[in-house]
Write a protein that holds these residues in place. Structure first.
Motif, mmCIF file in Angstrom:
data_model
loop_
_atom_site.group_PDB
_atom_site.id
_atom_site.type_symbol
_atom_site.label_atom_id
_atom_site.label_comp_id
_atom_site.label_asym_id
_atom_site.label_seq_id
_atom_site.Cartn_x
_atom_site.Cartn_y
_atom_site.Cartn_z
ATOM 1 N N ALA A 93 0.826 -1.209 0.000
ATOM 2 C CA ALA A 93 0.000 0.000 0.000
ATOM 3 C C ALA A 93 0.861 1.261 0.000
ATOM 4 C CB ALA A 93 -0.928 0.003 1.209
ATOM 5 N N SER A 94 1.948 1.283 0.782
ATOM 6 C CA SER A 94 2.781 2.483 0.829
ATOM 7 C C SER A 94 3.442 2.743 -0.520
ATOM 8 C CB SER A 94 3.835 2.363 1.935
ATOM 9 O OG SER A 94 4.745 1.321 1.662
ATOM 10 N N ARG A 95 3.875 1.674 -1.201
ATOM 11 C CA ARG A 95 4.445 1.867 -2.536
ATOM 12 C C ARG A 95 3.365 2.314 -3.518
ATOM 13 N NH1 ARG A 95 7.413 -3.086 -1.618
ATOM 14 N NH2 ARG A 95 6.037 -4.156 -3.084
ATOM 15 N N SER A 96 2.149 1.751 -3.381
ATOM 16 C CA SER A 96 1.040 2.151 -4.264
ATOM 17 C C SER A 96 0.689 3.617 -4.053
ATOM 18 C CB SER A 96 -0.191 1.276 -3.996
ATOM 19 O OG SER A 96 0.072 -0.080 -4.297
ATOM 20 N N LEU A 97 0.640 4.059 -2.794
ATOM 21 C CA LEU A 97 0.347 5.459 -2.513
ATOM 22 C C LEU A 97 1.449 6.364 -3.037
ATOM 23 C CD1 LEU A 97 -1.085 5.145 1.119
ATOM 24 C CD2 LEU A 97 -2.369 5.616 -0.983
ATOM 25 N N GLY A 98 2.699 5.895 -2.955
ATOM 26 C CA GLY A 98 3.810 6.667 -3.509
ATOM 27 C C GLY A 98 3.683 6.842 -5.009
ATOM 28 N N GLN A 99 3.031 5.871 -5.666
ATOM 29 C CA GLN A 99 2.808 5.940 -7.116
ATOM 30 C C GLN A 99 1.468 6.582 -7.458
ATOM 31 O OE1 GLN A 99 3.128 1.762 -8.000
ATOM 32 N NE2 GLN A 99 5.350 1.709 -7.717
ATOM 33 N N GLY A 100 0.695 6.980 -6.419
ATOM 34 C CA GLY A 100 -0.591 7.629 -6.645
ATOM 35 C C GLY A 100 -1.756 6.685 -6.869
ATOM 36 N N ASP A 101 -1.614 5.384 -6.524
ATOM 37 C CA ASP A 101 -2.658 4.395 -6.751
ATOM 38 C C ASP A 101 -3.376 4.084 -5.443
ATOM 39 O OD1 ASP A 101 -4.289 2.368 -7.645
ATOM 40 O OD2 ASP A 101 -2.686 0.887 -7.904
ATOM 41 N N ALA A 102 -4.338 4.918 -5.061
ATOM 42 C CA ALA A 102 -5.075 4.727 -3.806
ATOM 43 C C ALA A 102 -6.034 3.552 -3.887
ATOM 44 C CB ALA A 102 -5.835 6.002 -3.451
ATOM 45 N N ASP A 103 -6.604 3.267 -5.071
ATOM 46 C CA ASP A 103 -7.539 2.149 -5.219
ATOM 47 C C ASP A 103 -6.836 0.808 -4.989
ATOM 48 O OD1 ASP A 103 -9.629 3.849 -5.746
ATOM 49 O OD2 ASP A 103 -9.411 3.713 -7.931
ATOM 50 N N GLY A 104 -5.630 0.658 -5.541
ATOM 51 C CA GLY A 104 -4.876 -0.578 -5.343
ATOM 52 C C GLY A 104 -4.524 -0.786 -3.880
ATOM 53 N N ALA A 105 -4.182 0.313 -3.203
ATOM 54 C CA ALA A 105 -3.865 0.226 -1.780
ATOM 55 C C ALA A 105 -5.093 -0.205 -0.982
ATOM 56 C CB ALA A 105 -3.356 1.573 -1.274
ATOM 57 N N GLY A 106 -6.270 0.318 -1.329
ATOM 58 C CA GLY A 106 -7.499 -0.044 -0.626
ATOM 59 C C GLY A 106 -7.890 -1.496 -0.831
ATOM 60 N N ALA A 107 -7.698 -2.011 -2.047
ATOM 61 C CA ALA A 107 -8.025 -3.413 -2.325
ATOM 62 C C ALA A 107 -7.116 -4.346 -1.528
ATOM 63 C CB ALA A 107 -7.894 -3.689 -3.827
ATOM 64 N N ALA A 108 -5.830 -4.022 -1.476
ATOM 65 C CA ALA A 108 -4.895 -4.851 -0.713
ATOM 66 C C ALA A 108 -5.238 -4.839 0.771
ATOM 67 C CB ALA A 108 -3.464 -4.359 -0.928
ATOM 68 N N ALA A 109 -5.575 -3.658 1.300
ATOM 69 C CA ALA A 109 -5.908 -3.529 2.718
ATOM 70 C C ALA A 109 -7.153 -4.329 3.066
ATOM 71 C CB ALA A 109 -6.113 -2.057 3.063
ATOM 72 N N SER A 110 -8.195 -4.221 2.266
ATOM 73 C CA SER A 110 -9.460 -4.922 2.539
ATOM 74 C C SER A 110 -9.275 -6.426 2.475
ATOM 75 C CB SER A 110 -10.521 -4.487 1.525
ATOM 76 O OG SER A 110 -10.714 -3.084 1.568
ATOM 77 N N THR A 111 -8.550 -6.886 1.478
ATOM 78 C CA THR A 111 -8.323 -8.325 1.319
ATOM 79 C C THR A 111 -7.488 -8.879 2.461
ATOM 80 O OG1 THR A 111 -8.388 -8.034 -1.089
ATOM 81 C CG2 THR A 111 -7.467 -10.097 -0.264
ATOM 82 N N ALA A 112 -6.466 -8.140 2.874
ATOM 83 C CA ALA A 112 -5.608 -8.599 3.962
ATOM 84 C C ALA A 112 -6.370 -8.703 5.275
ATOM 85 C CB ALA A 112 -4.417 -7.653 4.121
ATOM 86 N N LEU A 113 -7.209 -7.708 5.590
ATOM 87 C CA LEU A 113 -7.961 -7.722 6.846
ATOM 88 C C LEU A 113 -8.969 -8.869 6.860
ATOM 89 C CD1 LEU A 113 -8.646 -6.446 9.565
ATOM 90 C CD2 LEU A 113 -10.215 -4.903 8.375
ATOM 91 N N ALA A 114 -9.702 -9.055 5.764
ATOM 92 C CA ALA A 114 -10.692 -10.129 5.700
ATOM 93 C C ALA A 114 -10.020 -11.497 5.821
ATOM 94 C CB ALA A 114 -11.477 -10.033 4.387
ATOM 95 N N THR A 115 -8.897 -11.658 5.155
ATOM 96 C CA THR A 115 -8.185 -12.938 5.199
ATOM 97 C C THR A 115 -7.641 -13.219 6.590
ATOM 98 O OG1 THR A 115 -7.561 -12.658 2.876
ATOM 99 C CG2 THR A 115 -6.327 -14.294 4.157
ATOM 100 N N ALA A 116 -7.075 -12.197 7.231
ATOM 101 C CA ALA A 116 -6.521 -12.372 8.574
ATOM 102 C C ALA A 116 -7.602 -12.811 9.556
ATOM 103 C CB ALA A 116 -5.876 -11.070 9.044
ATOM 104 N N LEU A 117 -8.762 -12.169 9.507
ATOM 105 C CA LEU A 117 -9.848 -12.521 10.426
ATOM 106 C C LEU A 117 -10.346 -13.938 10.178
ATOM 107 C CD1 LEU A 117 -11.901 -9.196 10.517
ATOM 108 C CD2 LEU A 117 -10.722 -10.279 12.438
ATOM 109 N N ALA A 118 -10.511 -14.312 8.922
ATOM 110 C CA ALA A 118 -11.034 -15.639 8.596
ATOM 111 C C ALA A 118 -10.059 -16.741 9.014
ATOM 112 C CB ALA A 118 -11.323 -15.726 7.094
#
Length: 455
Positions: free
Chosen positions: A82-107
């Motif tokens: 996400a930090s590299r994506s934000l550095g490149q200006g890709d906020a949507d990619g960072a959000g998808a990675a964050a959501s997927t990681a949180l859901a996977t961790a909980l499951a």
């Protein structure tokens, strides 16, 4: 929120790297220290004149490490990407990675902890617990397992906030403070023992999670995980795991070495198992301090590496290594001088205290090596150098410590066990230095634009 995203990106790419690192690091450092201190106090309070319970807590440290492996791997993987994506200006990619990681961790964590709760006795036996500590160990382990999903979610959310340059100290400090107060009230004043400590543990992790959720969804966070943004596809998991692989390997071998350490210590008796457990938790304060500080460095490095500014990465890294070295010298002196009083102050049995003191002092003289290696791992991971980061991450607990645990105690008994971790730190420093010493001097300009996964 493009305005916030652009302003944050500009700040991370042009601000003073030392000030940025300190601003992000200090809350992270305080958060990790408060959590580690609360865990240490819990172990010390429950170990008062009860060697069997102290040994059981030492074994349960392996369960805690396994839970942290899931949270740290997915959290660090998603936050680095996400930090590299934000550095490149890709906020949507960072959000998808964050959501997927949180859901996977909980499951994943919920499923594994539920399974562990059903087969707790078998789990403890597999982790090296002798039959003598089962009665005390099973209730404590079940509380650890019950709090597992909460802890896992906390690790992921805190990593995501930190990736945006918005670390949250308040959640962990308030959660740990409430947990410590409840621990003292329930376990000491009301004499509820393990059950009091377990209730305090659940309250601590639950309050921390509530505050992190509030910071994520009501603060100035750019990344807000949501069910709609979950993308459980091969690309997302590949990017998360590629960034998180060094953490997975580090935490994985830490889990293996923790299990091996429990087995080796158990062969020497409950006093050695209990003393080692207390020493490891006390030494964790030091590694938590370095990791917390390094977590302030990683977003700065990730943003600037993503933007192709290698000189800023080098400046931030040099600053962090100097600060860590100074801090380790101070902490080494403190631990060496006060290892004995720290353990005896809480009423640990004399034989437990003596062994724990010997281990702590042996560890303290090589804190400088441990600190340097952690920063080398932070550097290579933030720059996406998967192969080097993985080797550095696994060097101490896997490449060196595992074989040393099976060699030194057989040759020199308890003395070999006491010095195994210290020797592993020194060997790890040598290997890590060889792997990282040419990252900056030999990196051509084109390296700024290399794919993040380059080894």
């Amino acid at each position: 929120m493009p305005g916030q995203s652009d302003a944050r990106r500009e700040e991370m790419l042009t601000g003073d790297v030392r000030a940025l690192t300190l601003r992000i690091a200090l809350p992270s450092l305080a958060a990790l220290l408060s959590s580690s201190l609360c865990s240490l106090l819990e172990a010390l309070v429950l170990s008062r004149n009860n060697t069997q319970l102290s040994a059981a807590i030492g074994v349960s440290l392996s369960i805690l490490t396994l839970i942290q492996t899931i949270g740290f791997t997915l959290g660090m993987g998603a936050s680095t990407f996400a930090s590299r994506s934000l550095g490149q200006g890709d906020a949507d990619g960072a959000g998808a990675a964050a959501s997927t990681a949180l859901a996977t961790a909980l499951a994943v964590c919920t499923a594994l902890c539920a399974l562990g709760g059903v087969f707790t006795q078998s789990l403890l036996r597999a982790l090296g617990a002798p039959d003598a500590v089962m009665e005390a160990g099973i209730p404590y382990a079940r509380y650890v397992l019950a709090s597992g999903p909460l802890l896992c979610a906390n690790l992921v959310l805190s990593s995501l906030l930190r990736a945006q340059g918005r670390p949250n100290m308040t959640a962990f400090v308030l959660g740990s403070s409430a947990g410590t107060a409840l621990l003292w009230l329930l376990a000491v004043r009301l004499q509820l023992g393990v059950h009091g400590a377990g209730i305090a543990m659940l309250v601590r992790e639950g309050l921390t999670l509530a505050l992190l959720v509030r910071a994520t969804y009501r603060g100035e966070s750019i990344i807000r995980p949501s069910v709609r943004a979950v993308r459980p596809g091969r690309f997302i998991y590949r990017e998360i795991l590629r960034a998180g692989l060094p953490t997975l390997l580090r935490q994985g071998v830490m889990s293996l070495s923790s299990v091996a350490l429990s087995h080796v210590c158990a062969a020497f008796g409950a006093d050695v198992l209990a003393g080692m457990g207390l020493a490891v938790r006390a030494a964790t304060l030091v590694s938590s301090a370095v990791i917390g500080f390094g977590q302030g460095f990683q977003p700065v490095c990730g943003y600037n590496f993503g933007a192709g500014d290698l000189p800023r990465c080098r400046a931030a890294y040099g600053f962090c290594q100097r600060v860590v070295l100074g801090g380790m010298v101070v902490m080494s002196a403190g631990y060496y001088a006060f290892a004995g009083p720290l353990l005896s102050r809480f009423g640990a049995a004399a034989d437990v205290c003596a062994f724990g003191e010997a281990v702590l002092r042996a560890q303290s003289v090589v804190f400088f090596a441990q600190g340097a290696v952690i920063m080398m791992n932070m550097l290579t991971q933030a720059m996406g150098m998967t192969l080097r980061a993985s080797l550095v991450a696994t060097s101490r607990q896997g490449i060196f410590l595992l074989p040393l645990l099976f060699i030194l105690p057989r040759l020199w008994g308890r003395t070999g066990l006491i010095y195994a971790q210290s020797l592993s730190d020194l060997l790890s420093l040598g290997l890590s230095f060889l792997l990282t010493r040419r990252i900056f001097p030999c990196a051509p300009t084109a390296a700024n634009q290399r794919a993040p996964g380059t080894a």
